[in-house]
Design a protein around this motif. Structure first.
Motif, PDB file in Angstrom:
ATOM      1  N   MET A  76     -14.363  -7.563   5.452  1.00  0.00           N
ATOM      2  CA  MET A  76     -14.113  -7.812   4.186  1.00  0.00           C
ATOM      3  C   MET A  76     -12.433  -7.299   4.217  1.00  0.00           C
ATOM      4  SD  MET A  76     -15.489  -4.733   1.302  1.00  0.00           S
ATOM      5  CE  MET A  76     -15.254  -3.391   2.276  1.00  0.00           C
ATOM      6  N   PRO A  77     -11.492  -8.349   3.632  1.00  0.00           N
ATOM      7  CA  PRO A  77     -10.123  -8.016   3.659  1.00  0.00           C
ATOM      8  C   PRO A  77      -9.994  -6.970   2.412  1.00  0.00           C
ATOM      9  CG  PRO A  77     -10.540 -10.118   2.769  1.00  0.00           C
ATOM     10  CD  PRO A  77     -11.941  -9.585   3.474  1.00  0.00           C
ATOM     11  N   ALA A  78      -8.614  -6.348   2.676  1.00  0.00           N
ATOM     12  CA  ALA A  78      -8.485  -5.074   1.549  1.00  0.00           C
ATOM     13  C   ALA A  78      -6.982  -5.376   1.406  1.00  0.00           C
ATOM     14  CB  ALA A  78      -9.178  -4.038   2.112  1.00  0.00           C
ATOM     15  N   THR A  79      -6.460  -5.126   0.422  1.00  0.00           N
ATOM     16  CA  THR A  79      -5.158  -4.989   0.160  1.00  0.00           C
ATOM     17  C   THR A  79      -4.524  -3.599  -0.319  1.00  0.00           C
ATOM     18  OG1 THR A  79      -4.844  -7.108  -0.566  1.00  0.00           O
ATOM     19  CG2 THR A  79      -3.081  -5.982  -1.388  1.00  0.00           C
ATOM     20  N   THR A  80      -3.610  -3.051   0.210  1.00  0.00           N
ATOM     21  CA  THR A  80      -3.222  -1.642  -0.075  1.00  0.00           C
ATOM     22  C   THR A  80      -1.868  -1.829  -0.818  1.00  0.00           C
ATOM     23  OG1 THR A  80      -4.379  -0.593   1.635  1.00  0.00           O
ATOM     24  CG2 THR A  80      -2.645   0.440   0.570  1.00  0.00           C
ATOM     25  N   ILE A  81      -1.926  -1.098  -2.078  1.00  0.00           N
ATOM     26  CA  ILE A  81      -0.529  -0.848  -2.815  1.00  0.00           C
ATOM     27  C   ILE A  81       0.070   0.499  -2.622  1.00  0.00           C
ATOM     28  CG2 ILE A  81       0.768  -1.478  -5.008  1.00  0.00           C
ATOM     29  CD1 ILE A  81      -1.252  -3.329  -5.646  1.00  0.00           C
ATOM     30  N   HIS A  82       1.084   0.680  -2.153  1.00  0.00           N
ATOM     31  CA  HIS A  82       1.715   2.314  -2.409  1.00  0.00           C
ATOM     32  C   HIS A  82       2.662   2.390  -3.506  1.00  0.00           C
ATOM     33  CE1 HIS A  82       0.224   2.567   1.860  1.00  0.00           C
ATOM     34  NE2 HIS A  82       0.661   1.308   2.127  1.00  0.00           N
ATOM     35  N   PHE A  83       2.019   2.821  -4.567  1.00  0.00           N
ATOM     36  CA  PHE A  83       2.827   3.161  -5.815  1.00  0.00           C
ATOM     37  C   PHE A  83       3.600   4.365  -5.388  1.00  0.00           C
ATOM     38  CE2 PHE A  83      -0.800   0.584  -7.232  1.00  0.00           C
ATOM     39  CZ  PHE A  83      -0.336  -0.161  -8.250  1.00  0.00           C
ATOM     40  N   VAL A  84       4.883   4.309  -5.550  1.00  0.00           N
ATOM     41  CA  VAL A  84       5.871   5.219  -5.235  1.00  0.00           C
ATOM     42  C   VAL A  84       6.568   5.644  -6.749  1.00  0.00           C
ATOM     43  CG1 VAL A  84       8.161   5.922  -4.086  1.00  0.00           C
ATOM     44  CG2 VAL A  84       6.370   4.450  -2.898  1.00  0.00           C
ATOM     45  N   ARG A  85       6.634   6.954  -7.037  1.00  0.00           N
ATOM     46  CA  ARG A  85       7.458   7.396  -8.202  1.00  0.00           C
ATOM     47  C   ARG A  85       8.735   7.277  -7.497  1.00  0.00           C
ATOM     48  NH1 ARG A  85       7.358  13.124 -11.226  1.00  0.00           N
ATOM     49  NH2 ARG A  85       8.853  12.546 -12.798  1.00  0.00           N
ATOM     50  N   HIS A  86       9.836   7.192  -8.398  1.00  0.00           N
ATOM     51  CA  HIS A  86      11.500   7.272  -8.156  1.00  0.00           C
ATOM     52  C   HIS A  86      11.725   8.782  -7.928  1.00  0.00           C
ATOM     53  CE1 HIS A  86      12.161   9.188 -12.025  1.00  0.00           C
ATOM     54  NE2 HIS A  86      11.564   8.362 -12.432  1.00  0.00           N
ATOM     55  N   GLY A  87      12.680   8.843  -7.064  1.00  0.00           N
ATOM     56  CA  GLY A  87      13.339  10.011  -6.783  1.00  0.00           C
ATOM     57  C   GLY A  87      14.169  10.905  -7.984  1.00  0.00           C
TER      58      GLY A  87
ATOM     59  N   SER B  12       6.732  10.550  -4.605  1.00  0.00           N
ATOM     60  CA  SER B  12       5.277  10.573  -4.081  1.00  0.00           C
ATOM     61  C   SER B  12       4.821   9.309  -3.741  1.00  0.00           C
ATOM     62  CB  SER B  12       4.451  11.363  -4.921  1.00  0.00           C
ATOM     63  OG  SER B  12       4.312  11.052  -6.130  1.00  0.00           O
ATOM     64  N   VAL B  13       3.686   9.136  -3.046  1.00  0.00           N
ATOM     65  CA  VAL B  13       3.120   7.738  -2.656  1.00  0.00           C
ATOM     66  C   VAL B  13       1.675   7.805  -3.005  1.00  0.00           C
ATOM     67  CG1 VAL B  13       2.609   6.066  -1.093  1.00  0.00           C
ATOM     68  CG2 VAL B  13       4.795   7.850  -0.844  1.00  0.00           C
ATOM     69  N   THR B  14       1.391   7.286  -4.218  1.00  0.00           N
ATOM     70  CA  THR B  14      -0.224   7.152  -4.416  1.00  0.00           C
ATOM     71  C   THR B  14      -0.596   5.600  -3.741  1.00  0.00           C
ATOM     72  OG1 THR B  14       0.130   8.296  -6.402  1.00  0.00           O
ATOM     73  CG2 THR B  14      -1.645   6.824  -6.326  1.00  0.00           C
ATOM     74  N   SER B  15      -1.311   5.482  -2.782  1.00  0.00           N
ATOM     75  CA  SER B  15      -1.831   4.508  -2.057  1.00  0.00           C
ATOM     76  C   SER B  15      -3.302   4.029  -2.579  1.00  0.00           C
ATOM     77  CB  SER B  15      -1.796   4.694  -0.692  1.00  0.00           C
ATOM     78  OG  SER B  15      -0.521   4.860  -0.042  1.00  0.00           O
ATOM     79  N   ILE B  16      -3.616   2.931  -3.295  1.00  0.00           N
ATOM     80  CA  ILE B  16      -4.618   2.526  -3.631  1.00  0.00           C
ATOM     81  C   ILE B  16      -5.102   1.179  -3.022  1.00  0.00           C
ATOM     82  CG2 ILE B  16      -5.877   1.739  -5.872  1.00  0.00           C
ATOM     83  CD1 ILE B  16      -3.865   3.123  -7.327  1.00  0.00           C
ATOM     84  N   THR B  17      -6.086   1.139  -2.146  1.00  0.00           N
ATOM     85  CA  THR B  17      -6.897   0.256  -1.604  1.00  0.00           C
ATOM     86  C   THR B  17      -7.818  -0.708  -2.427  1.00  0.00           C
ATOM     87  OG1 THR B  17      -6.332   1.358   0.318  1.00  0.00           O
ATOM     88  CG2 THR B  17      -7.861  -0.652   0.655  1.00  0.00           C
ATOM     89  N   PHE B  18      -7.758  -2.022  -2.686  1.00  0.00           N
ATOM     90  CA  PHE B  18      -8.530  -2.693  -3.185  1.00  0.00           C
ATOM     91  C   PHE B  18      -9.388  -3.733  -2.338  1.00  0.00           C
ATOM     92  CE2 PHE B  18      -5.064  -1.722  -5.874  1.00  0.00           C
ATOM     93  CZ  PHE B  18      -5.658  -1.382  -7.252  1.00  0.00           C
ATOM     94  N   ASP B  19     -10.531  -4.017  -2.553  1.00  0.00           N
ATOM     95  CA  ASP B  19     -11.310  -5.080  -2.005  1.00  0.00           C
ATOM     96  C   ASP B  19     -10.751  -6.477  -2.526  1.00  0.00           C
ATOM     97  OD1 ASP B  19     -13.536  -6.443  -0.291  1.00  0.00           O
ATOM     98  OD2 ASP B  19     -14.063  -6.839  -2.714  1.00  0.00           O
TER      99      ASP B  19
END
Length: 219
Positions: free
Chosen positions: A1-12, A193-200
């Protein structure tokens, strides 16, 4: 099952000596501390096996996000160069932009007084929507559109998306609760900070959400 992860980073952190609500106003850049924050996040992502496989870097068009993303891309590219890999290029996407706010340009310490003025009462009618600018639902839905598009574009891979506090948190709330509305004082999205969300890839269902704050000790 392939998954894609998007690392949402807030600016400094932003250089803002006048303590303005800058929102979408132009010419607000990272402070020296903000640049160090971005560099700390770049090191974290370049050295962490869970994040170093990134194949693309996106950012909000606002300067503080662009600068954060460039520092991260440069840090990642140092590692990639040593591995003989193609360097990452920074791309912009309007859907990652900060929320619209009718109080932009006001001093932060005067914002409560502005809210109490009768002419602004209509803007304060709903603190959870919110009624003073772009709604949390509209923010979360444009972030969702961006995310789903990237899941299809980069199946089974990882990307970085540098955005802002409100869009990242509203989108996370939408995914976790179905309701992006929230109390702005309770957000869990620190600077850089880094909010990482992985999607099917096939269903777009969320497989996991993680959070890291690699710049927490940066002064």
């Amino acid at each position: 099952m392939p998954a894609t992860t998007i690392h949402f980073v807030r600016h400094g952190k932003v250089y803002n000596p006048d303590h303005l609500l800058y929102e979408r106003l132009p010419d607000f850049h990272l402070s020296e501390q903000g640049a160090r924050m971005a560099a700390a996040t770049a090191r974290f992502m370049a050295l962490n096996p869970a994040t170093q496989a990134v194949v693309a870097v996106y950012a909000s068009p606002l300067e503080r996000a662009q600068e954060t993303a460039q520092i991260i891309a440069d840090g990642m590219n140092q590692m990639r160069k040593s591995q003989g890999r193609k360097p990452l290029e920074l791309m912009s996407d309007e859907r990652l932009i900060e929320a619209g706010n009718e109080f932009r340009g006001q001093r932060k310490d005067r914002w409560p007084l502005m809210a109490l003025q009768p002419a602004n009462w209509s803007l304060m009618s709903n603190l959870m929507e919110p009624s003073w600018g772009e709604s949390y639902r509209a923010i979360a839905e444009r972030m969702r559109d961006f995310a789903y598009e990237q899941v299809e574009r980069y199946p089974g891979q990882q990307i970085i998306a540098v955005s802002h506090e409100s869009p990242i948190w509203a989108f996370r709330r939408l995914l976790e609760t179905g309701k992006p509305e929230h109390n702005m004082l309770l957000r869990h999205t620190a600077l850089a900070s880094v909010t990482s969300i992985t999607f099917d890839v096939e269903s777009k269902n969320v497989l996991g959400i993680t959070y890291a704050n690699p710049a927490s000790g940066v002064q």
